[in-house]
Design an enzyme around this catalytic site. Structure first.
Site, short mmCIF file in Angstrom:
data_model
loop_
_atom_site.label_atom_id
_atom_site.label_comp_id
_atom_site.label_asym_id
_atom_site.label_seq_id
_atom_site.Cartn_x
_atom_site.Cartn_y
_atom_site.Cartn_z
N GLU A 35 14.83 90.59 36.88
CA GLU A 35 13.44 89.73 36.81
C GLU A 35 12.48 90.60 35.99
O GLU A 35 11.21 91.21 36.52
CB GLU A 35 12.76 89.35 38.27
N ARG B 213 25.30 91.92 45.93
CA ARG B 213 24.51 92.53 44.95
C ARG B 213 23.39 93.41 45.60
O ARG B 213 22.75 93.09 46.48
CB ARG B 213 23.91 91.39 44.55
N GLU C 43 19.83 85.25 42.92
CA GLU C 43 18.97 85.32 44.03
C GLU C 43 18.58 83.85 44.15
O GLU C 43 18.15 82.95 43.42
CB GLU C 43 17.78 86.10 43.84
N HIS D 134 15.91 97.47 39.64
CA HIS D 134 15.13 96.35 40.37
C HIS D 134 13.91 97.12 40.91
O HIS D 134 13.41 97.35 41.92
CB HIS D 134 15.75 96.12 41.60
N ASN E 209 17.62 83.84 38.95
CA ASN E 209 17.17 84.00 40.45
C ASN E 209 16.14 82.81 40.48
O ASN E 209 15.15 82.59 39.60
CB ASN E 209 16.21 85.28 40.44
N TYR F 228 13.59 80.40 43.07
CA TYR F 228 12.94 80.07 44.15
C TYR F 228 12.17 78.80 44.20
O TYR F 228 12.08 77.90 45.37
CB TYR F 228 12.05 81.38 44.47
C1 PNW Z 1 12.22 88.33 43.80
N1 PNW Z 1 6.11 86.15 42.38
O1 PNW Z 1 10.87 88.66 43.69
C2 PNW Z 1 12.70 89.66 43.68
O2 PNW Z 1 13.90 89.97 42.86
C3 PNW Z 1 13.17 90.20 45.18
O3 PNW Z 1 13.26 91.58 44.97
C4 PNW Z 1 12.16 89.53 46.26
O4 PNW Z 1 12.26 90.10 47.50
C5 PNW Z 1 12.15 88.17 45.93
O5 PNW Z 1 12.30 87.42 44.82
C6 PNW Z 1 11.46 87.23 46.87
O6 PNW Z 1 10.19 87.35 46.61
C7 PNW Z 1 9.43 87.86 43.30
O7 PNW Z 1 5.12 86.27 42.83
C8 PNW Z 1 8.38 88.63 43.91
O8 PNW Z 1 6.03 85.08 41.44
C9 PNW Z 1 7.24 87.83 43.48
C10 PNW Z 1 7.27 86.76 42.64
C11 PNW Z 1 8.65 86.32 42.03
C12 PNW Z 1 9.76 87.00 42.46
#
Ligand code: PNW
Length: 469
Positions: free
Chosen positions: A172, A83, A370, A127, A296, A298
């Protein structure tokens, strides 16, 4: 009773897609080459005081010149899919009108190289690198940007569509709208809540228009959203309301629009002071048919409506809130282990968001587009990079995926974020998310132990299948 980790045998479906992900501005570099135009991230990163260390994507990991080596690396790891994102200003320098043939050629070569290596290309069309000329004309808060995006999507498909099956429109939209236009943590760095909610609507409209233009027989189109498990810090009414609001802005606003063609009433009420710029028919376009949804994931947000709690960590310089109308909400921690981003690790949230989409929305095939973690990786004296914390993170999250599939969630694939260390937006090169370590001085690529681990997971079609794990 649960079998021990070593005894567990968690196979994934044989057609499960195993991949890794990147994004154009984070890896390509070559910002002034072959006719590429300027994006909002070029402008933003060159503004003093907004990116840690003054880092920029000017060189990044030089993928524009090293893509063959990088594809060879993917091949050696056994990735089934890659991707990546397409840089709009590389293809259309001003965001409308003239097409840059050399820019398109790069993606044609990349796609051909991937296909020759037996790796499925999964391009994302947006992106976050909006052509600066479009920002100058109003950016995502301006409705016209959505139409320009659909035109750009169409011209990319005309160029490489014969070789690409799986398209993602936008990545996102929450980040692009609210970090870009409300908190200003991301490009273009504006701090205007009304502009941010209009940006959110127009990003979704751009998705809908592009999806309508791209979908046809043999082509699959989706969008990728960053979803979070959201929990109230306590059962107190103000905490429960805080969870409703953050879940509303972060998850339901996007899911309801994309999958049901509506915005949630309570979120619209929270956003009452603002004019989103919605016109008749927009939600029908936004909620038009898609073939897959990218998730995605985290971490989990634990939120409170009480005074004085800390904001979420969104950049090293965070100053304003990315939560229009809900600026008062605070984020608390559960005390779990954290990644180098300060994000608590909670794989139960991944199973939760996947199950939620599968049970509360109309059916759609899901992909984790992601998932991954930053840690403070170092090269050892022997020249390798040992990252057991990342292996544990990925292993736990893949187990959560497996549990979701076993519970009936139509999860069809998983993309680790990220293939390699890269420009981590406001954090510059200080945060390493890669399976592959990058020496930013020499551009040497060193697969971390997590890359070898992931490669064996792919080879065996599941986690926990070797005694070494
Ligand atoms: C995502 N937040 O970004 C992106 O899709 C990627 O490009 C990035 O490298 C990855 O997650 C890791 O950060 C985010 O602050 C960036 O909430 C910031 C946030 C969430 C997602």
């Amino acid at each position: 009773t649960q079998p021990s980790q070593a005894e567990t045998r968690l196979g994934f479906p044989t057609d499960f897609v195993w991949g890794a992900a990147t994004a154009a501005y984070q890896i390509e570099g070559a910002v002034a080459e072959d006719g590429r135009g300027t994006s909002v991230w070029d402008t933003f990163a060159h503004t003093p005081g907004v990116v840690l260390g003054g880092d920029t994507g000017d060189v990044a990991v030089d993928h524009y010149h090293r893509y063959r080596e990088d594809v060879a690396l993917m091949s050696s790891l056994g990735l089934g899919a890659y991707r990546f994102s397409i840089s709009w200003p590389r293809v259309q320098p001003d965001g409308s009108g003239a097409v840059n043939a050399k820019g398109l050629d790069f993606y044609r070569r990349l796609v051909d190289t991937l296909l020759d290596a037996g790796i499925q290309p999964w391009p994302t069309l947006y992106h976050w690198d909006l052509p600066q000329a479009l920002e100058d004309a109003g950016g995502w808060p301006a409705r016209d940007t959505a139409y320009r995006f659909a035109e750009y999507a169409t011209l990319v498909q005309e160029a490489i569509g014969d070789r690409v099956t799986n398209w993602t429109t936008i990545n996102e939209p929450w980040c692009a709208a609210f970090l870009g236009y409300a908190s200003g943590d991301h490009a273009p760095g504006r701090r205007d809540p009304e502009a941010s909610v209009r940006a959110a609507h127009h990003l979704l409209l751009g998705h809908g228009l592009a999806a309508r233009a791209l979908r046809r027989k043999g082509v699959r189109v989706g969008a990728a959203v960053n979803l979070y498990a959201v929990s109230p810090a306590s059962e107190a009414a103000e905490d429960v309301d805080a969870a409703r609001r953050i879940d509303g802005l972060q998850n339901r606003f996007f899911l309801d629009a994309l999958l049901c063609g509506r915005y949630p009433d309570d979120v619209l009420a929270d956003l009452e002071p603002y004019d989103l710029g919605i016109e008749g028919g927009d939600l029908g376009v936004i909620g038009g048919p898609i073939d897959m949804l990218g998730v995605n994931y985290y971490n989990r947000f634990i939120v409170t409506g009480r005074e004085g709690a800390a904001p979420a960590i969104t950049s090293p310089f965070a100053a304003a809130s990315p939560w229009p109308g809900s600026e008062h909400i605070g984020f608390v921690k559960a005390g779990r282990p954290e990644t180098a981003m300060g994000w608590e690790i909670d794989e139960s949230g991944l199973a939760e968001v996947l199950t939620r989409v599968a049970t509360e929305y109309p059916p759609v095939p899901l992909y984790v587009t992601e998932n991954g973690a930053a840690f403070d990786d170092v090269v050892s004296a022997g020249g390798g990079v040992e990252d057991p914390d990342r292996i544990a993170y990925l292993d736990a999250h893949l187990r959560a995926c497996h549990a979701a599939i076993a519970a009936g969630v139509p999860l069809r694939g998983y993309f680790a974020w990220s293939l390699m260390d890269n420009f981590e937006w406001g954090w510059g090169y200080a945060k390493r998310f890669g399976l592959v370590y990058i020496d930013f001085e020499t551009q040497a690529r060193i697969p971390k132990s997590s890359a070898h681990w992931y490669s064996s997971v792919i080879g065996r079609g599941g986690v926990g299948l070797s005694s070494a794990e």
